[in-house]
Each structure stands twice: as structure tokens, then as C-alpha cells.
Design a protein around this motif. Structure first.
Motif, PDB file in Angstrom:
ATOM      1  N   UNK A  19      39.523  43.317  38.066  1.00  0.00           N
ATOM      2  CA  UNK A  19      38.567  42.594  37.418  1.00  0.00           C
ATOM      3  C   UNK A  19      37.725  42.001  38.421  1.00  0.00           C
ATOM      4  N   UNK A  20      38.439  41.568  39.501  1.00  0.00           N
ATOM      5  CA  UNK A  20      37.604  40.987  40.588  1.00  0.00           C
ATOM      6  C   UNK A  20      36.529  41.938  41.018  1.00  0.00           C
ATOM      7  N   UNK A  46      29.161  44.453  39.090  1.00  0.00           N
ATOM      8  CA  UNK A  46      28.091  44.107  38.387  1.00  0.00           C
ATOM      9  C   UNK A  46      27.057  42.900  38.611  1.00  0.00           C
ATOM     10  N   UNK A  47      27.919  42.014  39.395  1.00  0.00           N
ATOM     11  CA  UNK A  47      26.693  40.874  39.887  1.00  0.00           C
ATOM     12  C   UNK A  47      25.954  41.119  40.778  1.00  0.00           C
ATOM     13  N   UNK A  98      30.817  48.914  47.579  1.00  0.00           N
ATOM     14  CA  UNK A  98      32.309  48.605  46.782  1.00  0.00           C
ATOM     15  C   UNK A  98      33.148  49.728  46.581  1.00  0.00           C
ATOM     16  N   UNK A  99      32.623  51.060  47.140  1.00  0.00           N
ATOM     17  CA  UNK A  99      33.660  52.229  47.239  1.00  0.00           C
ATOM     18  C   UNK A  99      33.944  52.443  45.686  1.00  0.00           C
ATOM     19  N   UNK A 100      32.954  52.705  44.740  1.00  0.00           N
ATOM     20  CA  UNK A 100      32.988  52.971  43.582  1.00  0.00           C
ATOM     21  C   UNK A 100      32.051  54.022  43.304  1.00  0.00           C
ATOM     22  N   UNK A 101      32.052  55.051  42.145  1.00  0.00           N
ATOM     23  CA  UNK A 101      31.276  55.882  41.870  1.00  0.00           C
ATOM     24  C   UNK A 101      29.994  55.343  41.099  1.00  0.00           C
TER      25      UNK A 101
END
Length: 145
Positions: free
Chosen positions: A11-12, A18-19, A34-37
């Protein structure tokens, strides 16, 4: 932080991603940072816009074990008849408990219980098609090539 396939992001991390995008960071920059897609970020933004949700949803796909209620009966049956085949155990389950199942399902139940089972009935060794090569005769020399 390590992420494994099939697990939801924390969740963090969701809130930080998103922020950052809400603060004006480009989606591709946030994805690298953030190492996300990129796809994850767009999907999270769309989901937040449509439903207001940002939390991870419940993971689906868990199938309950069909034979969990019968584990004690299966264990007792295998202890009294240890040389039963999978088909014999399946027939017994259908006749005594009214539960129909596949060979794979029965095999998985036995595996979960830590029970082993023979694969086929007792048979004499085959004379026509032996499984292992015959041992060498005493005094015979090995062929050299």
C-alpha cells in the motif's frame, strides 16, 4: 524491497506512485523511479478514478481442496490397503463417499498427505520386453569399438 510475481504491491508503494504522478511527474519517470510498469500506473489511476479504490484487492484463484474433508478416510484406506492403485482408490471414493475425481486429483491428495502409492498392480517381470539390460555373463569380455 523485493517484489515477486503474483503478489500485490504494498500500500505504501501504491500511495507513493500515485502521489508522484498527481504531483506532476511523468508516468514513465515514475515507473522507472519506483520500479513498476507503466501499465500498472495507468491501471491504478483508472481504477482510482472509476471506483476511488487504491488498496489491493483480494487475490482470487484459490481453489479449495475437494478431498480435504476425506483426508482421514483416505489415510485409513491406504494404511489398510497399501497396494491399491489410483483407480481403485477413486472407485472406493465414489462407492463409499459419492465423490468422483480424476487420477490427478487423487494423486495430489495422496501427495499432500505424504502417502506413496504403487503405480500398477503386482505383475511378473516381463520376459518379452525386459526393462533393464541383462547382466553380463561371468567371464565374458566387453566388446570394444
Amino acid at each position: 524491497m523485493t517484489w515477486r510475481s503474483g503478489q500485490a504491491y504494498s500500500q505504501d508503494l501504491r500511495e507513493r506512485v500515485l502521489s508522484a504522478v498527481d504531483a506532476g511527474m511523468a508516468v514513465r519517470e515514475a515507473a522507472v523511479l519506483f520500479r513498476v510498469s507503466v501499465s500498472y500506473i495507468y491501471k491504478a489511476m483508472i481504477r482510482r478514478r472509476l471506483t476511488g479504490e487504491t488498496m489491493a484487492r483480494q487475490q482470487r484463484g484459490h481453489v479449495s481442496q475437494k478431498l480435504a474433508a476425506y483426508h482421514d478416510a483416505i489415510r485409513a484406506r491406504v494404511s489398510t490397503q497399501p497396494d491399491a492403485t489410483l483407480d481403485e482408490l477413486r472407485a472406493w471414493m465414489l462407492a463409499s463417499h459419492g465423490v468422483s475425481m480424476s487420477q490427478g486429483g487423487m494423486w495430489n491428495a495422496l501427495d499432500r498427505l505424504g502417502l506413496t502409492l504403487k503405480k500398477r498392480r503386482n505383475t511378473r517381470p516381463s520376459k518379452l520386453d525386459p526393462m533393464s539390460p541383462r547382466p553380463a555373463q561371468p567371464g565374458a569380455s566387453a566388446s570394444r569399438t
